[in-house]
Motif scaffolding. Structure first.
Motif, PDB file in Angstrom:
ATOM      1  N   ARG A 128       0.763  -1.204   0.129  1.00 34.03           N
ATOM      2  CA  ARG A 128       0.045   0.180  -0.087  1.00 34.03           C
ATOM      3  C   ARG A 128       0.879   1.345  -0.039  1.00 34.03           C
ATOM      4  NH1 ARG A 128      -5.749  -0.416   1.382  1.00 34.03           N
ATOM      5  NH2 ARG A 128      -6.114  -2.623   1.754  1.00 34.03           N
ATOM      6  N   LYS A 129       1.949   1.276   0.771  1.00 29.74           N
ATOM      7  CA  LYS A 129       2.967   2.364   0.917  1.00 29.74           C
ATOM      8  C   LYS A 129       3.654   2.500  -0.604  1.00 29.74           C
ATOM      9  CE  LYS A 129       6.598   4.241   3.338  1.00 29.74           C
ATOM     10  NZ  LYS A 129       7.921   4.227   3.014  1.00 29.74           N
ATOM     11  N   LEU A 130       4.190   1.551  -1.069  1.00 30.76           N
ATOM     12  CA  LEU A 130       4.558   1.610  -2.543  1.00 30.76           C
ATOM     13  C   LEU A 130       3.622   2.097  -3.516  1.00 30.76           C
ATOM     14  CD1 LEU A 130       6.792  -1.595  -2.468  1.00 30.76           C
ATOM     15  CD2 LEU A 130       7.533   0.758  -2.246  1.00 30.76           C
ATOM     16  N   PHE A 131       2.427   1.507  -3.532  1.00 30.68           N
ATOM     17  CA  PHE A 131       1.202   2.161  -4.213  1.00 30.68           C
ATOM     18  C   PHE A 131       1.126   3.598  -4.184  1.00 30.68           C
ATOM     19  CE2 PHE A 131      -3.073   2.996  -5.226  1.00 30.68           C
ATOM     20  CZ  PHE A 131      -3.094   2.670  -6.664  1.00 30.68           C
ATOM     21  N   ALA A 132       0.999   4.108  -2.900  1.00 27.41           N
ATOM     22  CA  ALA A 132       0.536   5.405  -2.557  1.00 27.41           C
ATOM     23  C   ALA A 132       1.901   6.540  -3.232  1.00 27.41           C
ATOM     24  CB  ALA A 132       0.570   5.691  -1.025  1.00 27.41           C
ATOM     25  N   GLU A 133       3.055   5.850  -3.260  1.00 26.45           N
ATOM     26  CA  GLU A 133       4.386   6.512  -3.804  1.00 26.45           C
ATOM     27  C   GLU A 133       4.183   6.583  -5.296  1.00 26.45           C
ATOM     28  OE1 GLU A 133       7.555   4.576  -2.089  1.00 26.45           O
ATOM     29  OE2 GLU A 133       7.220   5.313  -0.267  1.00 26.45           O
ATOM     30  N   SER A 134       3.957   5.432  -5.714  1.00 29.66           N
ATOM     31  CA  SER A 134       3.520   5.442  -7.222  1.00 29.66           C
ATOM     32  C   SER A 134       2.701   6.115  -7.806  1.00 29.66           C
ATOM     33  CB  SER A 134       3.391   4.051  -7.831  1.00 29.66           C
ATOM     34  OG  SER A 134       3.288   3.847  -9.191  1.00 29.66           O
ATOM     35  N   ALA A 135       1.333   6.116  -7.001  1.00 33.20           N
ATOM     36  CA  ALA A 135       0.190   7.177  -7.389  1.00 33.20           C
ATOM     37  C   ALA A 135       0.572   8.721  -7.492  1.00 33.20           C
ATOM     38  CB  ALA A 135      -0.791   7.099  -6.362  1.00 33.20           C
ATOM     39  N   GLN A 136       1.532   9.055  -6.310  1.00 28.05           N
ATOM     40  CA  GLN A 136       1.898  10.357  -6.232  1.00 28.05           C
ATOM     41  C   GLN A 136       2.947  10.920  -7.506  1.00 28.05           C
ATOM     42  OE1 GLN A 136       0.835  12.800  -4.016  1.00 28.05           O
ATOM     43  NE2 GLN A 136       1.934  14.179  -5.526  1.00 28.05           N
ATOM     44  N   GLN A 137       3.753   9.776  -7.872  1.00 27.11           N
ATOM     45  CA  GLN A 137       4.530  10.006  -9.197  1.00 27.11           C
ATOM     46  C   GLN A 137       3.539  10.512 -10.306  1.00 27.11           C
ATOM     47  OE1 GLN A 137       7.263   6.587  -9.401  1.00 27.11           O
ATOM     48  NE2 GLN A 137       8.272   7.344  -7.471  1.00 27.11           N
ATOM     49  N   PHE A 138       2.421   9.549 -10.586  1.00 25.51           N
ATOM     50  CA  PHE A 138       1.722   9.786 -11.594  1.00 25.51           C
ATOM     51  C   PHE A 138       0.800  11.090 -11.542  1.00 25.51           C
ATOM     52  CE2 PHE A 138       1.876   5.080 -12.466  1.00 25.51           C
ATOM     53  CZ  PHE A 138       2.034   5.002 -13.875  1.00 25.51           C
ATOM     54  N   ARG A 139       0.569  11.428 -10.620  1.00 23.00           N
ATOM     55  CA  ARG A 139      -0.205  12.796 -10.060  1.00 23.00           C
ATOM     56  C   ARG A 139       0.609  13.876 -10.566  1.00 23.00           C
ATOM     57  NH1 ARG A 139      -2.788   9.958  -6.032  1.00 23.00           N
ATOM     58  NH2 ARG A 139      -1.169  10.569  -4.192  1.00 23.00           N
ATOM     59  N   ASP A 140       2.101  13.780  -9.943  1.00 21.67           N
ATOM     60  CA  ASP A 140       3.183  14.740 -10.402  1.00 21.67           C
ATOM     61  C   ASP A 140       3.261  14.635 -11.893  1.00 21.67           C
ATOM     62  OD1 ASP A 140       3.452  15.096  -7.726  1.00 21.67           O
ATOM     63  OD2 ASP A 140       5.210  14.049  -7.542  1.00 21.67           O
ATOM     64  N   PHE A 141       3.336  13.703 -12.760  1.00 19.23           N
ATOM     65  CA  PHE A 141       3.397  13.432 -14.134  1.00 19.23           C
ATOM     66  C   PHE A 141       2.279  14.150 -15.013  1.00 19.23           C
ATOM     67  CE2 PHE A 141       2.834  11.270 -17.970  1.00 19.23           C
ATOM     68  CZ  PHE A 141       3.867  11.793 -18.709  1.00 19.23           C
ATOM     69  N   PHE A 142       1.109  13.692 -14.562  1.00 24.72           N
ATOM     70  CA  PHE A 142      -0.050  14.308 -15.106  1.00 24.72           C
ATOM     71  C   PHE A 142      -0.360  15.730 -14.784  1.00 24.72           C
ATOM     72  CE2 PHE A 142      -1.387   9.716 -15.108  1.00 24.72           C
ATOM     73  CZ  PHE A 142      -1.165   9.471 -16.629  1.00 24.72           C
ATOM     74  N   GLY A 143       0.167  16.325 -13.769  1.00 24.74           N
ATOM     75  CA  GLY A 143       0.267  17.641 -13.509  1.00 24.74           C
ATOM     76  C   GLY A 143       1.124  18.477 -14.449  1.00 24.74           C
ATOM     77  N   GLN A 144       1.976  17.974 -15.159  1.00 22.07           N
ATOM     78  CA  GLN A 144       3.052  18.643 -15.891  1.00 22.07           C
ATOM     79  C   GLN A 144       2.583  18.538 -17.472  1.00 22.07           C
ATOM     80  OE1 GLN A 144       6.770  16.958 -15.134  1.00 22.07           O
ATOM     81  NE2 GLN A 144       6.569  17.216 -13.051  1.00 22.07           N
ATOM     82  N   ILE A 145       1.540  17.909 -17.696  1.00 24.76           N
ATOM     83  CA  ILE A 145       1.315  17.565 -19.076  1.00 24.76           C
ATOM     84  C   ILE A 145      -0.250  17.838 -19.422  1.00 24.76           C
ATOM     85  CG2 ILE A 145       3.065  15.875 -19.813  1.00 24.76           C
ATOM     86  CD1 ILE A 145      -0.101  14.237 -19.564  1.00 24.76           C
TER      87      ILE A 145
END
Length: 114
Positions: free
Chosen positions: A31-48
């Motif tokens: 769950r912790k790793l999933f949350a970290e990965s989800a944040q990376q996706f949010r960051d990426f999608f916030g830039q495009i």
């Protein structure tokens, strides 16, 4: 990640490393790793923009240019397909299947957030 411009050949080995890193993890660690990965996706999608396109090259199929929105739709559909397969296998083994409906996911995550 292919959406960031990495090639098919670059992504494959990274997936293998990720699978090794996930071995032996308990649910809380996952769950912790999933949350970290989800944040990376949010960051990426916030830039495009979801309407922007990116090239995806497959060694046997060639190159396709697709909108990020279409790739996200593909990922959601592909995940649902595999969750359905797993649920069917569980039922064949005599276990209760799991719901693959997105609305149930929303209810579950909403309850966790409250």
């Amino acid at each position: 990640m292919a959406m960031k411009g990495e090639s098919y050949e670059e992504v494959g080995p990274k997936v293998a490393v990720l699978l090794q890193e996930l071995k032996g993890k308990n649910v809380h660690e996952l769950r912790k790793l999933f949350a970290e990965s989800a944040q990376q996706f949010r960051d990426f999608f916030g830039q495009i923009s979801m309407e922007d396109t990116s090239a995806y090259t497959h060694p046997a199929l060639g190159t396709v240019h697709a909108r990020y929105a279409d790739i996200v739709q593909h990922v959601a559909n592909h995940g649902t397909y595999h969750r359905g397969n797993i649920s069917a296998m569980l039922r064949q083994m005599g276990h209760a299947g799991a719901s693959a409906d997105y609305i149930f996911y929303l209810f579950e995550t909403s309850a966790v957030e409250q």
